[in-house]
Write a protein that holds these residues in place. Sequence first.
Motif, PDB file in Angstrom:
ATOM      1  N   GLU A   1      65.563 -44.628 -58.438  1.00  0.00           N
ATOM      2  CA  GLU A   1      66.342 -45.819 -58.753  1.00  0.00           C
ATOM      3  C   GLU A   1      66.948 -45.772 -60.157  1.00  0.00           C
ATOM      4  O   GLU A   1      67.334 -46.811 -60.688  1.00  0.00           O
TER       5      GLU A   1
ATOM      6  N   LEU B   1      77.706 -51.266 -58.833  1.00  0.00           N
ATOM      7  CA  LEU B   1      76.333 -50.830 -58.578  1.00  0.00           C
ATOM      8  C   LEU B   1      75.374 -52.009 -58.515  1.00  0.00           C
ATOM      9  O   LEU B   1      74.434 -52.019 -57.715  1.00  0.00           O
TER      10      LEU B   1
ATOM     11  N   LYS C   1      66.458 -51.721 -60.425  1.00  0.00           N
ATOM     12  CA  LYS C   1      67.506 -50.708 -60.436  1.00  0.00           C
ATOM     13  C   LYS C   1      68.059 -50.618 -61.856  1.00  0.00           C
ATOM     14  O   LYS C   1      68.453 -51.623 -62.447  1.00  0.00           O
TER      15      LYS C   1
ATOM     16  N   CYS D   1      61.929 -48.438 -63.222  1.00  0.00           N
ATOM     17  CA  CYS D   1      62.613 -48.082 -61.972  1.00  0.00           C
ATOM     18  C   CYS D   1      61.744 -48.302 -60.746  1.00  0.00           C
ATOM     19  O   CYS D   1      62.263 -48.280 -59.625  1.00  0.00           O
TER      20      CYS D   1
ATOM     21  N   GLU E   1      81.986 -50.169 -63.106  1.00  0.00           N
ATOM     22  CA  GLU E   1      80.946 -49.434 -62.383  1.00  0.00           C
ATOM     23  C   GLU E   1      79.655 -50.237 -62.303  1.00  0.00           C
ATOM     24  O   GLU E   1      78.922 -50.160 -61.313  1.00  0.00           O
TER      25      GLU E   1
ATOM     26  N   LEU F   1      70.636 -48.688 -64.723  1.00  0.00           N
ATOM     27  CA  LEU F   1      71.817 -47.868 -65.005  1.00  0.00           C
ATOM     28  C   LEU F   1      71.779 -47.480 -66.474  1.00  0.00           C
ATOM     29  O   LEU F   1      71.776 -48.340 -67.354  1.00  0.00           O
TER      30      LEU F   1
ATOM     31  N   TYR G   1      70.036 -44.524 -62.328  1.00  0.00           N
ATOM     32  CA  TYR G   1      71.415 -44.044 -62.239  1.00  0.00           C
ATOM     33  C   TYR G   1      71.916 -43.708 -63.641  1.00  0.00           C
ATOM     34  O   TYR G   1      71.653 -44.446 -64.598  1.00  0.00           O
TER      35      TYR G   1
END
Length: 451
Positions: free
Chosen positions: A143, A162, A117, A113, A158, A119, A145
């Motif tokens: 960073e 993002l 980024k 991170c 999603e 997820l 998520y």
Amino acid sequence: MKQKTVYLCSDCGYESPKWFGKCPGCGAWNTMNEFKAQPATVARGTGAFQRGVSRPTLLREIESADESRFHSGMGELDRVLGGGAVHGSFVLVGGEPGIGKSTLLLQMCQEMCKSAKVLYVSGEESLRQIKLRAARLKISSPELYILAETDMEQIIHETELLGPDILIVDSIQTVYKRDLTGAPGGAAQIKECAMSLMQYAKNKNVTIFIVGHVNKEGTLAGPKMLEHMVDCVLYFEGESAGAFRCLRAAKNRYGSTNEIGVFEMSDRGLVEVQNPSAAMLAGHPQGASGNCIACVMEGSRPLLSEVQALAAKTQFGVPRRTAAGVDYNRMVLLLAILEKRCGLFLSASDVYVNVVGGMRLDEPAVDLPMALAIASSFRDKPLPEGVMSFGEIGLTGELRAVSSAAQRINEAYRLGFHTCIMPVQDIDEELARKMNIVRVKTVADALRAVL
């Protein structure tokens, strides 16, 4: 057009137009799941084939460039991946429940991170559960998520909004697609969800890690085709009750499949083991019979491990054989060689072989240490201190040369061993001055040298 109904076996992927109580492919009961196959759309009116955008290209005209890698922040993981994760790669992490797959990926996020980024999609835990685990592991990154979702269409939506650089799906058995009627974890669901993630990874150049559970047979749950779809397959091995964990690459399109990473499970998560040989030999008994130090090669890394054996008089008509950490059939073969070529009457003894630390040693070089440990226990005579060995044993009792002998000897010398029992093969004279090298031609010669 009307949807076609087919039935797929969740164990072997066998497809049938009608339902069976017993799968014709693998013989399992109640594994045939129904799902609706979407009909192919055909252009109406002209009936002409609509050519796509793909065209055949000459090999010499394809532009080649070195793959772009990024570090995960965990040196042992980067070693197994071949120097780091490749951008746009599709990685599968498999292992038994509770072995530490989710912990490994969550700890990996802490370092990644800082430059990307990330997820993290969880289909098994709620947001609060992930928050509590992240707090225990001391993971806090602006960073990172988190998304708790199992609908594949929603996950892709999603993710596109993002735009992360790295996507983690934990696990592939929990997500599903709406247009399929099978339950999550079935053959059709796993295949279609993995295909959607693979296409997204290649089209958007996003690195995707997915978690796959291992069933009671020790293989990845769901269809075996999942391994062919990904770029890299990592297996997390080890005893749940033990401290050490080994990460192996069963498939890697961007690196070697021989490397391993060693971790130790602690109260603060997984800790990298920089010197696995010293960790594996901690607590080595002194003056006890039935143990021998082996040196095996895991990729480019020499690894010393303790092989233990116990030979005891059997109480039954048929002696018992048990192997943990080594191949059972190889152990039985060595017992026959010791009885035939060395005169050890093992057919009236129960024999148990174990590798300390939960490691799995599959290299042929472990033959000689295993044979020495068994003979030491059978005669109840310990091997001399500071002795290690390696070598492959043939059916006639001869010892065969193995690769990377110099690296094995250097590793043993670094850890304080002074004698090496090995096959007759050429080594550097400088190594011969460092250690007492005992070259033997047969397993019987090896037993006479140390026992």
